[in-house]
Design a protein around this motif. Sequence first.
Motif, PDB file in Angstrom:
ATOM      1  N   CYS A  11       4.120   4.336   2.232  1.00  0.00           N
ATOM      2  CA  CYS A  11       3.572   3.594   1.089  1.00  0.00           C
ATOM      3  C   CYS A  11       2.891   4.531   0.084  1.00  0.00           C
ATOM      4  O   CYS A  11       2.550   4.099  -1.013  1.00  0.00           O
ATOM      5  N   VAL A  16       9.438   2.452  -4.600  1.00  0.00           N
ATOM      6  CA  VAL A  16       9.902   1.214  -3.964  1.00  0.00           C
ATOM      7  C   VAL A  16      10.528   0.339  -5.043  1.00  0.00           C
ATOM      8  O   VAL A  16       9.829  -0.315  -5.819  1.00  0.00           O
ATOM      9  N   MET A  49       7.547  -1.328  -7.339  1.00  0.00           N
ATOM     10  CA  MET A  49       6.155  -1.566  -6.975  1.00  0.00           C
ATOM     11  C   MET A  49       5.261  -0.636  -7.787  1.00  0.00           C
ATOM     12  O   MET A  49       5.499   0.582  -7.844  1.00  0.00           O
ATOM     13  N   CYS A  59       1.295   2.774  -3.344  1.00  0.00           N
ATOM     14  CA  CYS A  59       1.681   1.407  -3.682  1.00  0.00           C
ATOM     15  C   CYS A  59       0.436   0.563  -3.920  1.00  0.00           C
ATOM     16  O   CYS A  59      -0.532   0.613  -3.152  1.00  0.00           O
ATOM     17  N   ALA A  61      -0.019  -2.414  -3.387  1.00  0.00           N
ATOM     18  CA  ALA A  61      -0.259  -3.417  -2.336  1.00  0.00           C
ATOM     19  C   ALA A  61      -0.909  -2.828  -1.092  1.00  0.00           C
ATOM     20  O   ALA A  61      -1.332  -3.573  -0.205  1.00  0.00           O
ATOM     21  N   LEU A  62      -1.007  -1.513  -1.023  1.00  0.00           N
ATOM     22  CA  LEU A  62      -1.565  -0.879   0.179  1.00  0.00           C
ATOM     23  C   LEU A  62      -3.089  -0.958   0.169  1.00  0.00           C
ATOM     24  O   LEU A  62      -3.726  -0.658  -0.835  1.00  0.00           O
ATOM     25  N   CYS A  72      -0.572  -3.709   4.576  1.00  0.00           N
ATOM     26  CA  CYS A  72       0.115  -4.139   3.362  1.00  0.00           C
ATOM     27  C   CYS A  72      -0.466  -5.502   2.989  1.00  0.00           C
ATOM     28  O   CYS A  72      -0.374  -6.451   3.781  1.00  0.00           O
ATOM     29  N   ILE A  74       0.598  -7.620   1.054  1.00  0.00           N
ATOM     30  CA  ILE A  74       1.635  -8.652   0.838  1.00  0.00           C
ATOM     31  C   ILE A  74       2.670  -8.577   1.960  1.00  0.00           C
ATOM     32  O   ILE A  74       3.859  -8.769   1.728  1.00  0.00           O
ATOM     33  N   ARG A  78       6.616  -8.642   1.531  1.00  0.00           N
ATOM     34  CA  ARG A  78       7.005  -7.290   1.104  1.00  0.00           C
ATOM     35  C   ARG A  78       8.508  -7.241   0.821  1.00  0.00           C
ATOM     36  O   ARG A  78       9.292  -7.966   1.444  1.00  0.00           O
ATOM     37  N   PRO A  79       8.905  -6.366  -0.100  1.00  0.00           N
ATOM     38  CA  PRO A  79      10.311  -6.337  -0.521  1.00  0.00           C
ATOM     39  C   PRO A  79      11.224  -5.663   0.501  1.00  0.00           C
ATOM     40  O   PRO A  79      10.775  -4.999   1.437  1.00  0.00           O
ATOM     41  N   CYS A  82      10.937  -2.045   2.061  1.00  0.00           N
ATOM     42  CA  CYS A  82       9.863  -1.895   3.048  1.00  0.00           C
ATOM     43  C   CYS A  82      10.269  -2.505   4.385  1.00  0.00           C
ATOM     44  O   CYS A  82       9.885  -2.015   5.449  1.00  0.00           O
TER      45      CYS A  82
HETATM   46  S1  SF4 Z   1       4.911  -2.072   2.819  1.00  0.00           S
HETATM   47 FE1  SF4 Z   1       3.540  -3.077   1.320  1.00  0.00          FE
HETATM   48  S2  SF4 Z   1       2.055  -1.463   0.743  1.00  0.00           S
HETATM   49 FE2  SF4 Z   1       3.812  -0.429   1.697  1.00  0.00          FE
HETATM   50  S3  SF4 Z   1       5.184   0.162  -0.008  1.00  0.00           S
HETATM   51 FE3  SF4 Z   1       5.863  -1.875   0.778  1.00  0.00          FE
HETATM   52  S4  SF4 Z   1       4.802  -3.403  -0.508  1.00  0.00           S
HETATM   53 FE4  SF4 Z   1       3.741  -1.438  -0.763  1.00  0.00          FE
END
Ligand code: SF4
Length: 104
Positions: A11, A16, A49, A59, A61-62, A72, A74, A78-79, A82
């Motif tokens: 991350c 991403v 991201m 990222c 979201a981390l 994470c 989300i 998550r997409p 990931c």
């Molecule tokens: S797992 Fe979550 S925090 Fe890690 S890169 Fe994917 S969306 Fe971002």
Amino acid sequence: MNPCLGCGACCVSFRVDFHPAELSGGTFQWDTGVPPSMVVRVTDRFVRMCGTDVQPPRCVALVGNPGSEVACSIYASRPSPCREFGPEHEACARARRRIGLPAL
Ligand code: SF4
């Protein structure tokens, strides 16, 4: 314990990118979809991201501290990149080395 919860190297290492259909409100969603506020548009076919295309990457979201305790924010949404990435990929070892951790 899942080793990824004490890592987060991926991350803070890779871009991403994924299709906008995975965004919240899109046509293909994991759980509720990725919040649009967490991405930047790259092309009509790709979003990225936020934070994964800057140096050093991290990222948006981390949460937490890579290498000790991370999550994470989300996770359920998550997409796909990931979801598909894991310790079985050579790039995992590379990302872990970047933050001073041994390969799994
Ligand atoms: S797992 Fe979550 S925090 Fe890690 S890169 Fe994917 S969306 Fe971002």
